[in-house]
Design a protein around this motif. Structure first.
Motif, PDB file in Angstrom:
ATOM      1  N   UNK A 239       2.263  16.779   8.272  1.00  0.00           N
ATOM      2  CA  UNK A 239       1.527  16.245   7.125  1.00  0.00           C
ATOM      3  C   UNK A 239       1.931  14.805   6.816  1.00  0.00           C
ATOM      4  N   UNK A 240       3.158  14.467   7.160  1.00  0.00           N
ATOM      5  CA  UNK A 240       3.629  13.118   6.834  1.00  0.00           C
ATOM      6  C   UNK A 240       3.290  12.077   7.884  1.00  0.00           C
ATOM      7  N   UNK A 241       2.886  12.492   9.052  1.00  0.00           N
ATOM      8  CA  UNK A 241       2.537  11.547  10.127  1.00  0.00           C
ATOM      9  C   UNK A 241       1.022  11.385  10.177  1.00  0.00           C
ATOM     10  N   UNK A 242       0.576  10.132  10.121  1.00  0.00           N
ATOM     11  CA  UNK A 242      -0.848   9.844  10.196  1.00  0.00           C
ATOM     12  C   UNK A 242      -1.091   8.808  11.301  1.00  0.00           C
ATOM     13  N   UNK A 243      -1.889   9.173  12.250  1.00  0.00           N
ATOM     14  CA  UNK A 243      -2.300   8.250  13.315  1.00  0.00           C
ATOM     15  C   UNK A 243      -3.761   7.868  13.044  1.00  0.00           C
ATOM     16  N   UNK A 244      -3.966   6.637  12.637  1.00  0.00           N
ATOM     17  CA  UNK A 244      -5.288   6.170  12.210  1.00  0.00           C
ATOM     18  C   UNK A 244      -5.993   5.489  13.391  1.00  0.00           C
ATOM     19  N   UNK A 245      -7.203   5.911  13.731  1.00  0.00           N
ATOM     20  CA  UNK A 245      -7.960   5.206  14.783  1.00  0.00           C
ATOM     21  C   UNK A 245      -8.229   3.746  14.404  1.00  0.00           C
TER      22      UNK A 245
ATOM     23  N   UNK B 106      -5.115   6.232   0.680  1.00  0.00           N
ATOM     24  CA  UNK B 106      -4.031   7.151   0.355  1.00  0.00           C
ATOM     25  C   UNK B 106      -3.787   7.130  -1.152  1.00  0.00           C
ATOM     26  N   UNK B 107      -3.767   8.344  -1.738  1.00  0.00           N
ATOM     27  CA  UNK B 107      -3.424   8.511  -3.145  1.00  0.00           C
ATOM     28  C   UNK B 107      -2.033   9.132  -3.256  1.00  0.00           C
TER      29      UNK B 107
ATOM     30  N   UNK C 246      -4.555   2.488   4.727  1.00  0.00           N
ATOM     31  CA  UNK C 246      -4.012   2.544   6.081  1.00  0.00           C
ATOM     32  C   UNK C 246      -5.049   2.051   7.087  1.00  0.00           C
ATOM     33  N   UNK C 247      -4.605   1.156   7.963  1.00  0.00           N
ATOM     34  CA  UNK C 247      -5.464   0.664   9.036  1.00  0.00           C
ATOM     35  C   UNK C 247      -5.050   1.320  10.349  1.00  0.00           C
TER      36      UNK C 247
ATOM     37  N   UNK D   1       1.379   5.758  11.044  1.00  0.00           N
ATOM     38  CA  UNK D   1       1.835   5.608   9.667  1.00  0.00           C
ATOM     39  C   UNK D   1       2.551   6.880   9.225  1.00  0.00           C
ATOM     40  N   UNK D   2       3.450   6.738   8.259  1.00  0.00           N
ATOM     41  CA  UNK D   2       4.159   7.865   7.653  1.00  0.00           C
ATOM     42  C   UNK D   2       3.867   7.895   6.162  1.00  0.00           C
ATOM     43  N   UNK D   3       3.562   9.082   5.656  1.00  0.00           N
ATOM     44  CA  UNK D   3       3.355   9.271   4.225  1.00  0.00           C
ATOM     45  C   UNK D   3       4.238  10.419   3.753  1.00  0.00           C
ATOM     46  N   UNK D   4       4.347  10.552   2.447  1.00  0.00           N
ATOM     47  CA  UNK D   4       5.160  11.630   1.877  1.00  0.00           C
ATOM     48  C   UNK D   4       4.265  12.858   1.723  1.00  0.00           C
ATOM     49  N   UNK D   5       4.558  13.912   2.436  1.00  0.00           N
ATOM     50  CA  UNK D   5       3.706  15.100   2.328  1.00  0.00           C
ATOM     51  C   UNK D   5       3.681  15.630   0.896  1.00  0.00           C
ATOM     52  N   UNK D   6       2.583  16.266   0.559  1.00  0.00           N
ATOM     53  CA  UNK D   6       2.330  16.880  -0.744  1.00  0.00           C
ATOM     54  C   UNK D   6       2.156  15.814  -1.819  1.00  0.00           C
ATOM     55  N   UNK D   7       3.032  14.834  -1.866  1.00  0.00           N
ATOM     56  CA  UNK D   7       2.923  13.784  -2.886  1.00  0.00           C
ATOM     57  C   UNK D   7       1.784  12.830  -2.537  1.00  0.00           C
ATOM     58  N   UNK D   8       1.705  12.398  -1.243  1.00  0.00           N
ATOM     59  CA  UNK D   8       0.641  11.505  -0.792  1.00  0.00           C
ATOM     60  C   UNK D   8      -0.458  12.337  -0.133  1.00  0.00           C
ATOM     61  N   UNK D   9      -1.689  11.941  -0.444  1.00  0.00           N
ATOM     62  CA  UNK D   9      -2.837  12.633   0.138  1.00  0.00           C
ATOM     63  C   UNK D   9      -3.877  11.594   0.594  1.00  0.00           C
TER      64      UNK D   9
END
Length: 309
Positions: free
Chosen positions: A21-27, A34-35, A44-45, A49-57
């Protein structure tokens, strides 16, 4: 022992889910909004990218590629009260993902509706002929109006194209008749200009011809005058030389007379007439003297007879 193993597996599974959930690979062509706890955090471009799971959506996924918004065909009334059908295409792209997400619900639908209202407004102030002939101007006005409004939504309008303008059948027939009349008028005007140009050119040609004739006559007159002047000058010079010769030699005049007399006898001898007689010069003088004596004798006899009577 088994309980601890299950608990460990569960923890590992939970950690994997958190990592996933915390790893995002954006095309490359996508934009992620991201909220964090319900509030915009970042955009995110393309890339890792890494986000905080549950907290970031992920609030929204948008594309940075150019998109096409279709303007549905609609009826529009022109300034001269002609009802026409028109449709078009709007090309746009997301310039700010946050504004495109939070400032408008559906930017494509908003652009389509704004394009329709703007199109009605613009065409309502134009005549039918201007609408049909100034399509590029209409496209530029629509792009300007849509661009100003879409800028508040984070959208950049790149191009607007009016794809089709349909007019009623009776208006189309009237326009065709008008076009035929205009073409006939232009044909008549063109023929009239051509005839006028032909007349002018013909007159110019006649004028040039007459000018050339006059110049030729003038040159011939100059040449003839020059010839006569030269002949007169030659004769004058010949007479001057003859006078000089006669002053220097007394026999010069007799030579010239003899020369002319010989030429006259030659011409008389070469003529084809049979009623001619050629006498030597001395005989001719004697005949002349005899004629003079005869006239004197007959005149004296006549005077004597008149005295006796």
């Amino acid at each position: 022992m088994e309980t601890s193993i299950i608990f460990a597996v569960a923890i590992i599974f939970f950690v994997l889910i958190i990592i996933i959930k915390g790893v995002k690979i954006v095309p490359q062509s996508d934009l992620y909004v991201i909220e964090r706890l319900g509030k915009f955090n970042k955009e995110l471009h393309g890339g890792f990218h890494l986000i905080i799971p549950i907290i970031d959506q992920v609030r929204a996924i948008l594309t940075s590629r150019e998109q096409l918004v279709d303007i549905e065909k609609q009826s529009v009334i022109t300034k001269d009260n002609v009802n026409i059908s028109i449709d078009g295409i709007v090309f746009c792209k997301v310039d700010d993902a946050m504004e495109a997400t939070y400032n408008v619900v559906d930017f494509k639908n908003a652009i389509a509706n704004l394009a329709m209202t703007t199109l009605r407004s613009e065409i309502g102030g134009m005549d039918l002929d201007d609408t049909l002939s100034n399509r590029e101007t209409l496209n530029a006005k629509l792009q300007n109006e849509l661009g100003s409004a879409a800028a508040n939504w984070g959208i950049k309008v790149t191009r607007v194209e009016i794809s089709d303008i349909s007019v009623p059948a009776e208006i189309e027939r009237a326009m065709n008749m008008q076009m035929e009349a205009e073409r006939s008028k232009r044909a008549v005007e063109t023929k009239a200009r051509a005839d006028k140009e032909a007349v002018i050119r013909k007159a110019e040609g006649f004028k040039q011809e007459e000018i050339l004739k006059a110049e030729a006559i003038e040159r011939m007159a100059d040449a003839k005058r020059y010839e006569q002047e030269q002949m007169a000058a030659g004769q004058q010079e010949a007479m001057r030389l003859i006078n000089i010769s006669m002053m220097e030699n007394e026999k010069a005049a007799e030579f010239l007379l003899a020369k002319d007399r010989i030429a006259a006898f030659r011409a008389l001898a070469e003529s084809g007439s049979t009623d001619k007689m050629i006498l030597p010069y001395d005989v001719a003088q004697m005949v002349g003297a005899t004629s003079v004596l005869g006239d004197a004798f007959f005149k004296g006899v006549s005077n004597a007879n008149s005295n006796n009577s």
